[in-house]
Design a protein around this motif. Structure first.
Motif, PDB file in Angstrom:
ATOM      1  N   VAL A 220     -12.048   4.484  -7.719  1.00 51.00           N
ATOM      2  CA  VAL A 220     -13.254   5.014  -6.466  1.00 51.00           C
ATOM      3  C   VAL A 220     -12.484   3.756  -5.375  1.00 51.00           C
ATOM      4  CG1 VAL A 220     -15.554   4.433  -5.968  1.00 51.00           C
ATOM      5  CG2 VAL A 220     -15.515   5.490  -8.056  1.00 51.00           C
ATOM      6  N   GLY A 221     -12.486   2.527  -6.192  1.00 51.69           N
ATOM      7  CA  GLY A 221     -11.485   1.898  -4.921  1.00 51.69           C
ATOM      8  C   GLY A 221     -10.783   1.961  -3.750  1.00 51.69           C
ATOM      9  N   ALA A 222      -9.804   2.940  -4.459  1.00 54.61           N
ATOM     10  CA  ALA A 222      -8.575   3.611  -3.882  1.00 54.61           C
ATOM     11  C   ALA A 222      -9.150   4.503  -3.080  1.00 54.61           C
ATOM     12  CB  ALA A 222      -7.754   3.410  -5.099  1.00 54.61           C
ATOM     13  N   LEU A 223     -10.165   5.256  -3.843  1.00 51.49           N
ATOM     14  CA  LEU A 223      -9.695   6.493  -2.728  1.00 51.49           C
ATOM     15  C   LEU A 223     -11.271   6.281  -1.588  1.00 51.49           C
ATOM     16  CD1 LEU A 223     -10.504   9.817  -2.763  1.00 51.49           C
ATOM     17  CD2 LEU A 223     -12.960   9.839  -3.690  1.00 51.49           C
ATOM     18  N   VAL A 224     -11.643   4.536  -1.750  1.00 48.44           N
ATOM     19  CA  VAL A 224     -12.301   4.728  -0.181  1.00 48.44           C
ATOM     20  C   VAL A 224     -11.664   3.515   0.390  1.00 48.44           C
ATOM     21  CG1 VAL A 224     -14.005   3.021   0.440  1.00 48.44           C
ATOM     22  CG2 VAL A 224     -14.465   4.603  -1.284  1.00 48.44           C
ATOM     23  N   THR A 225     -10.439   3.374  -0.275  1.00 51.89           N
ATOM     24  CA  THR A 225      -9.386   2.768   0.901  1.00 51.89           C
ATOM     25  C   THR A 225      -8.746   3.782   1.630  1.00 51.89           C
ATOM     26  OG1 THR A 225      -8.884   0.869  -0.607  1.00 51.89           O
ATOM     27  CG2 THR A 225      -7.316   1.116   1.274  1.00 51.89           C
ATOM     28  N   ILE A 226      -8.055   4.937   1.346  1.00 52.85           N
ATOM     29  CA  ILE A 226      -7.670   6.074   1.491  1.00 52.85           C
ATOM     30  C   ILE A 226      -8.235   6.717   2.848  1.00 52.85           C
ATOM     31  CG2 ILE A 226      -6.953   8.210   0.979  1.00 52.85           C
ATOM     32  CD1 ILE A 226      -5.447   7.343  -1.757  1.00 52.85           C
ATOM     33  N   VAL A 227      -9.849   6.779   2.397  1.00 53.31           N
ATOM     34  CA  VAL A 227      -9.950   7.612   3.056  1.00 53.31           C
ATOM     35  C   VAL A 227     -10.714   6.743   4.684  1.00 53.31           C
ATOM     36  CG1 VAL A 227     -12.728   8.225   3.286  1.00 53.31           C
ATOM     37  CG2 VAL A 227     -11.684   9.070   2.163  1.00 53.31           C
ATOM     38  N   VAL A 228     -11.070   5.597   4.790  1.00 53.30           N
ATOM     39  CA  VAL A 228     -11.504   4.570   5.530  1.00 53.30           C
ATOM     40  C   VAL A 228      -9.927   4.622   6.815  1.00 53.30           C
ATOM     41  CG1 VAL A 228     -11.714   2.333   6.161  1.00 53.30           C
ATOM     42  CG2 VAL A 228     -12.485   3.319   4.560  1.00 53.30           C
TER      43      VAL A 228
END
Length: 73
Positions: free
Chosen positions: A59-67
């Motif tokens: 989830v952290g990696a996904l949020v980082t990619i989206v940001v």
């Protein structure tokens, strides 16, 4: 039948002692520090579970990619 005043006094003292013990027990159980420590231990236990840990990493990696994608559009 009238009760003996000494017996009544003993009953009152026993009830008072029982109430004091109950209040002490409730005070110990409701101690905020105890709740915090219990919560910390529970959270630590959950975070040590590999399924939860890897899910949070994902989830952290996904949020980082989206940001990052939104920043560079």
């Amino acid at each position: 039948m009238a009760r003996d005043p000494d017996a009544i006094q003993r009953d009152i003292e026993q009830a008072r002692d029982a109430l004091a013990a109950t209040l002490d027990e409730l005070g110990t159980k409701a101690n905020p520090k105890r709740f915090v420590e219990s919560g910390k231990a529970s959270m630590q236990e959950k975070l040590n579970d590999p399924r939860v840990r890897y899910a949070l990493i994902g989830v952290g990696a996904l949020v980082t990619i989206v940001v990052v994608r939104r920043l560079f559009r």
